[in-house]
Design an enzyme around this catalytic site. Structure first.
Site, mmCIF file in Angstrom:
data_model
loop_
_atom_site.group_PDB
_atom_site.id
_atom_site.type_symbol
_atom_site.label_atom_id
_atom_site.label_comp_id
_atom_site.label_asym_id
_atom_site.label_seq_id
_atom_site.Cartn_x
_atom_site.Cartn_y
_atom_site.Cartn_z
ATOM 1 N N GLN A 34 -8.171 -12.104 -8.093
ATOM 2 C CA GLN A 34 -8.414 -10.716 -7.692
ATOM 3 C C GLN A 34 -7.820 -9.710 -8.683
ATOM 4 O O GLN A 34 -6.990 -10.072 -9.510
ATOM 5 C CB GLN A 34 -7.827 -10.473 -6.295
ATOM 6 C CG GLN A 34 -6.357 -10.847 -6.182
ATOM 7 C CD GLN A 34 -5.911 -11.213 -4.767
ATOM 8 O OE1 GLN A 34 -6.623 -10.932 -3.797
ATOM 9 N NE2 GLN A 34 -4.752 -11.834 -4.626
ATOM 10 N N TYR A 64 3.615 -2.853 9.738
ATOM 11 C CA TYR A 64 2.848 -4.107 9.647
ATOM 12 C C TYR A 64 3.780 -5.317 9.606
ATOM 13 O O TYR A 64 3.634 -6.260 10.390
ATOM 14 C CB TYR A 64 1.953 -4.049 8.407
ATOM 15 C CG TYR A 64 1.198 -5.332 8.152
ATOM 16 C CD1 TYR A 64 0.077 -5.659 8.895
ATOM 17 C CD2 TYR A 64 1.623 -6.228 7.170
ATOM 18 C CE1 TYR A 64 -0.615 -6.835 8.671
ATOM 19 C CE2 TYR A 64 0.938 -7.398 6.933
ATOM 20 C CZ TYR A 64 -0.178 -7.700 7.684
ATOM 21 O OH TYR A 64 -0.851 -8.874 7.460
ATOM 22 N N GLN A 65 4.760 -5.293 8.704
ATOM 23 C CA GLN A 65 5.617 -6.480 8.504
ATOM 24 C C GLN A 65 6.416 -6.792 9.768
ATOM 25 O O GLN A 65 6.560 -7.953 10.147
ATOM 26 C CB GLN A 65 6.622 -6.276 7.355
ATOM 27 C CG GLN A 65 6.084 -5.643 6.086
ATOM 28 C CD GLN A 65 5.195 -6.554 5.286
ATOM 29 O OE1 GLN A 65 5.043 -7.733 5.613
ATOM 30 N NE2 GLN A 65 4.585 -6.031 4.249
ATOM 31 N N ASP A 89 3.919 -10.754 -0.791
ATOM 32 C CA ASP A 89 4.768 -9.601 -1.105
ATOM 33 C C ASP A 89 6.202 -9.803 -0.628
ATOM 34 O O ASP A 89 7.107 -9.076 -1.016
ATOM 35 C CB ASP A 89 4.171 -8.316 -0.514
ATOM 36 C CG ASP A 89 3.890 -8.441 0.970
ATOM 37 O OD1 ASP A 89 4.831 -8.665 1.745
ATOM 38 O OD2 ASP A 89 2.703 -8.317 1.373
ATOM 39 N N GLU A 109 1.168 -19.074 -0.674
ATOM 40 C CA GLU A 109 0.450 -17.903 -1.208
ATOM 41 C C GLU A 109 -0.537 -18.392 -2.275
ATOM 42 O O GLU A 109 -0.185 -19.181 -3.147
ATOM 43 C CB GLU A 109 1.463 -16.907 -1.795
ATOM 44 C CG GLU A 109 0.899 -15.834 -2.697
ATOM 45 C CD GLU A 109 -0.083 -14.880 -2.020
ATOM 46 O OE1 GLU A 109 0.252 -14.316 -0.976
ATOM 47 O OE2 GLU A 109 -1.216 -14.714 -2.555
ATOM 48 N N ASP A 159 -0.667 -13.911 7.113
ATOM 49 C CA ASP A 159 -0.548 -12.574 6.524
ATOM 50 C C ASP A 159 -1.458 -12.530 5.305
ATOM 51 O O ASP A 159 -1.013 -12.648 4.170
ATOM 52 C CB ASP A 159 0.923 -12.334 6.135
ATOM 53 C CG ASP A 159 1.108 -11.003 5.445
ATOM 54 O OD1 ASP A 159 0.209 -10.157 5.514
ATOM 55 O OD2 ASP A 159 2.177 -10.807 4.831
ATOM 56 N N SER A 160 -2.739 -12.340 5.567
ATOM 57 C CA SER A 160 -3.737 -12.492 4.504
ATOM 58 C C SER A 160 -4.328 -11.137 4.116
ATOM 59 O O SER A 160 -3.950 -10.098 4.647
ATOM 60 C CB SER A 160 -4.866 -13.407 4.992
ATOM 61 O OG SER A 160 -5.580 -12.768 6.029
ATOM 62 N N TYR A 228 -3.723 2.073 6.206
ATOM 63 C CA TYR A 228 -4.834 1.133 6.416
ATOM 64 C C TYR A 228 -6.020 1.911 6.986
ATOM 65 O O TYR A 228 -5.819 2.921 7.677
ATOM 66 C CB TYR A 228 -4.434 0.013 7.386
ATOM 67 C CG TYR A 228 -3.555 -1.079 6.801
ATOM 68 C CD1 TYR A 228 -3.261 -1.135 5.444
ATOM 69 C CD2 TYR A 228 -3.018 -2.067 7.624
ATOM 70 C CE1 TYR A 228 -2.455 -2.148 4.925
ATOM 71 C CE2 TYR A 228 -2.212 -3.076 7.104
ATOM 72 C CZ TYR A 228 -1.937 -3.113 5.750
ATOM 73 O OH TYR A 228 -1.148 -4.107 5.246
#
Ligand code: PUT
Length: 294
Positions: A34, A64-65, A89, A109, A159-160, A228
């Site tokens: 990517q 989010y986390q 991350d 990952e 967590d994608s 987001y």
């Protein structure tokens, strides 16, 4: 980026795009998988973008986390083994460091560049890698989960990136079957879903896929992430045995005082608390009508 603004234009959210003013491009690269971009924004600190989609900003990543980690982890007692699929991350690892009972965390990952970029440019997240119980695996999450020994993990966190890209298979039945196999009987899974404001049918399909596999509990939760699309992101919580996800067994007070040190000590909770945990599973009427099994 045009005229100093980044706009998140994508076919997953047609007709709308969040824009952030760019102060400086910090990193631009292309991995095997990517495009990777880091920029300093005017209003949200540093921002990580993969294939044109915002993954996090320093200002609102806490929401989010903390929610993808503590909604599942506060729903069970004394977890010892946790798997993170994605999460390059390091933010989810930072949050997992709050649980003293965890003896082993595997993180798989796909893209090593994400980890390298996080370590270089996002120290507030990548501090999660400093935890000695973490073992890193670079590779495909689907194969990793398929090859995991059965009934290994108390929690698996997916967590994608969004489903339209390299993470597509992480939203399909065969992957969740492998996840269910790798979970201990009372284990829990939490996966990135989508915002009900954008395409509620995508969320419904995701929940239906999970309902085919997990016969205990399947619940939709949501949290606010201003950077987001639509400002909201969905999460799916699943278990093989029935779990009342609305009633956390670990309180926010206990979570706050469980901080052993290291990463989590320097990062007090910014978003999660027990009241938000319960309310994250409440749905507005338009979503309840589509997403709840009658
Ligand atoms: N974990 C990344 C989420 C991306 C939301 N669009």
């Amino acid at each position: 980026i045009m005229a100093g603004w980044f706009s998140e234009i994508n076919r997953m959210w047609p007709g709308e795009a969040l824009s952030l003013q760019v102060d400086k491009i910090v990193f631009q690269g292309k991995s095997e998988f990517q495009d990777v971009l880091v920029f300093e924004s005017r209003s949200h600190g540093r921002v990580l973008v993969l294939d044109g989609v915002i993954q996090l900003s320093e200002r609102d990543e806490c929401s989010y986390q903390e929610m993808i980690t503590h909604l599942p982890l506060c729903s069970i007692s004394n977890p010892t083994k946790v798997l993170v699929v994605g999460g390059g991350d390091g933010g989810v690892l930072r949050e997992l460091a709050r649980y003293p009972s965890i003896e082993r965390i595997d993180l798989c990952e796909l893209d090593k560049m994400v980890i390298d970029v996080a370590k270089e440019y996002f120290p507030g997240l990548a501090c999660g890698f400093d935890n000695p119980v973490v073992t890193l695996h670079i590779g495909d999450g689907v194969s990793f989960v398929r090859n995991a020994p059965p009934e290994t993990y108390d929690a698996i966190l997916i967590d994608s990136t969004d489903p339209d890209g390299p993470a597509k298979e992480l939203f399909e039945v065969p992957f969740y079957q492998a996840v269910a196999r790798a979970l201990r009987p009372r284990g829990v899974m939490c996966a990135l879903s989508e915002s009900p404001w954008l395409n509620i049918q995508t969320v419904k399909n995701h929940l239906d896929v999970c309902r085919q596999v997990f016969k205990g509990s399947v619940r939709f939760a949501w949290t606010t992430v201003p950077t987001y699309p639509s400002g909201v992101i969905g999460l799916v919580l699943c278990s093989k045995e029935a779990i009342d996800f609305e009633k956390p067994v670990v309180s926010d007070k206990a979570l706050g005082t469980m901080q052993l040190g290291g990463a989590s000590l320097k990062h007090p909770l910014k978003y999660y608390n027990s009241a938000l945990h319960a309310s994250a599973l409440c749905l507005p009427e338009f979503a309840k009508n589509v997403l709840t099994v009658k």
